[in-house]
Design an enzyme around this catalytic site. Structure first.
Site, PDB file in Angstrom:
ATOM      1  CG  ASP A   1      -0.156  -0.168   2.540  1.00 53.39           C
ATOM      2  OD1 ASP A   1       1.081  -0.024   2.541  1.00 53.39           O
ATOM      3  OD2 ASP A   1      -0.806  -0.451   3.559  1.00 53.39           O
TER       4      ASP A   1
ATOM      5  CD  GLU B   1       0.006  -6.819   3.021  1.00 54.77           C
ATOM      6  OE1 GLU B   1       0.726  -7.528   3.734  1.00 54.77           O
ATOM      7  OE2 GLU B   1       0.113  -5.576   2.952  1.00 54.77           O
TER       8      GLU B   1
ATOM      9  CD  GLU C   1       0.758   4.355   4.508  1.00 54.00           C
ATOM     10  OE1 GLU C   1       1.968   4.613   4.629  1.00 54.00           O
ATOM     11  OE2 GLU C   1      -0.128   5.032   5.086  1.00 54.00           O
TER      12      GLU C   1
ATOM     13  CG  HIS D   1       6.835   3.604  10.668  1.00 51.41           C
ATOM     14  ND1 HIS D   1       6.585   2.376  11.240  1.00 51.41           N
ATOM     15  CD2 HIS D   1       6.365   3.518   9.396  1.00 51.41           C
ATOM     16  CE1 HIS D   1       6.001   1.586  10.356  1.00 51.41           C
ATOM     17  NE2 HIS D   1       5.841   2.260   9.232  1.00 51.41           N
TER      18      HIS D   1
ATOM     19  NE  ARG E   1       4.331   9.855   4.458  1.00 49.84           N
ATOM     20  CZ  ARG E   1       4.600   8.801   3.696  1.00 49.84           C
ATOM     21  NH1 ARG E   1       3.800   7.737   3.752  1.00 49.84           N
ATOM     22  NH2 ARG E   1       5.653   8.777   2.913  1.00 49.84           N
TER      23      ARG E   1
ATOM     24  CG  HIS F   1      11.034   5.082  10.227  1.00 48.01           C
ATOM     25  ND1 HIS F   1      11.239   6.152   9.391  1.00 48.01           N
ATOM     26  CD2 HIS F   1      10.564   4.077   9.442  1.00 48.01           C
ATOM     27  CE1 HIS F   1      10.895   5.819   8.156  1.00 48.01           C
ATOM     28  NE2 HIS F   1      10.488   4.573   8.154  1.00 48.01           N
TER      29      HIS F   1
END
Length: 402
Positions: free
Chosen positions: A115, A137, A151, A228, A230, A261
């Protein structure tokens, strides 16, 4: 600009002189590389196919770690990564560089996974070039276009473009069917992250991270942290970090290990709010072998990662998910994952429920996401679709936990 190209564009033939169909595998981030690597290995065992790998460079060093683990070499490394890049930059880089690759290589199928921006724009290049697209997926849905962001929309739009949909679970298949996807093009395969876990579990690889080794050799319980996303940048992430520090303050027999990250919007608050605590270890990202060791050894995982949600059930490791919604509900339904968002009170209470339990009640072995044979199924389906050879595998059916 293409930084490295190791293959030519000559026409390859299969035994008997027939031209081999070409498969272009596109990967951008470490999770994509992890989940595509077993498929690459399975496809490379098919002499009737020619399979090549293009890295967009959305992640660089993190992807190189995975390729080393699986002994894979990219045929193209597009190097789109730039300091301070945003989604517009990633989109432009993917479209420009993948156009060059597809126009020169002329694949019969483009294979993408997951994604990310690399996934959707790789699929869009396939659409522009009138090339078939296969989505690994496929069918995961949170139902909220803002979570995970971006995503959720990348995954939905890739589903619109794709010709073949490799759904990891029956629930993901049902999502696709509700959206009107052709049932003949939807295949339940299991998730290839379980295949990858089987590889590293069987490898006998020793821990290389000094930080992880020190924690594992201590007498304290390990809590593995990854964060991590967004949508959590800013205040939500800071709130979650205050909860992590509170957990370390409360449980003297626990050490939190956080491979941070590299994104500055994660690293800066992480070191500000979690640094300097004797039972919080901030370290660089672990290679995939070490991450597997950490997850297997952990008493608890606290994460916003989709991959960790899928991997943890194989080890019976309980997971607190730092999200309000998840596109992977199977773990929650199986009782191995709990949604806690980024609220301090919810995180600390859920952590206490796990860490304060009188004994370890994990049920290692049941994983609702796969059985370690997804890559073989996907390679078999691709062979069938591109060459007409009969299928030899059947769809994945999740086992029922004991």
């Amino acid at each position: 600009m293409i930084r490295r190209q190791t293959n030519g564009t000559s026409v390859a033939t299969a035994p008997g002189g027939m031209v081999r169909p070409r498969v272009l595998v596109v990967a951008g981030t470490r999770p994509e590389a992890i989940k595509l690597a077993p498929i690459m290995r399975a496809l490379q065992l098919q002499p009737e196919l020619e399979t090549r790998l293009a890295l967009t460079g959305q992640h660089s060093d993190l992807v190189d770690q995975v390729l080393d683990v699986f002994a894979l070499q990219p045929d193209w490394d597009l190097g789109i990564m730039r300091e301070g890049q945003d989604l517009y930059d990633v989109a432009a880089g993917c479209l420009r560089e993948l156009r060059t690759v597809t126009e020169s290589y002329r694949p019969d199928l483009i294979l993408v996974q997951g994604d990310t921006a690399s996934v959707f724009f790789g699929a869009l290049v396939g659409f522009f070039e009138r090339t078939r697209v296969a989505h690994v997926e496929a069918g995961l849905r949170s139902g909220d276009k803002w979570q995970p962001w971006p995503e959720e929309i990348f995954r939905r739009m890739t589903g619109v473009v794709a010709d073949y949909h490799f759904a990891p679970t029956a629930g993901a298949r049902d999502n696709l069917l509700r959206e009107g996807t052709d049932p003949a093009k939807v295949f339940v395969t299991g998730n290839t992250v379980v295949d990858a876990l089987h590889v590293i579990t069987a490898s006998g690889h020793q821990v290389t991270s000094p930080a992880l080794r020190d924690v594992m050799e201590s007498r304290r319980r390990l809590v593995l942290v990854t964060a991590h996303r967004r949508e959590s940048f800013g205040a939500p992430l800071r709130e979650a970090f205050t909860a992590l520090r509170a957990i370390a303050d409360t449980w003297n027999d626990v050490v939190l290990l956080y491979p941070v990250h590299p994104n500055p919007q994660v690293r800066e608050p992480a070191y500000e709010l979690l640094g300097g605590h004797e039972r919080i270890v901030l370290t660089e990202p672990l290679d995939y072998f070490d991450l597997g060791h950490a997850l297997r050894h952990a008493a608890l995982a606290i994460t916003d990662s989709g991959g960790i949600q899928e991997e943890a059930p194989s080890f019976g490791t309980p997971v607190l998910v730092l999200r309000e919604v998840t596109e992977r509900p199977e773990g929650v339904e199986a009782g191995v994952a709990t949604l806690v968002g980024t609220d301090r009170a919810r995180i600390t209470a859920a952590a206490a429920a796990v860490l304060g339990a009188p004994h370890d009640e994990r049920q290692s072995g049941f994983n609702p996401y796969g059985d370690g044979k997804a890559a073989v199924r996907i390679a078999d389906i691709i062979m069938h679709e591109l060459t007409g050879s009969p299928r030899v595998t059947t769809d994945f059916e999740a086992a029922v936990p004991a």
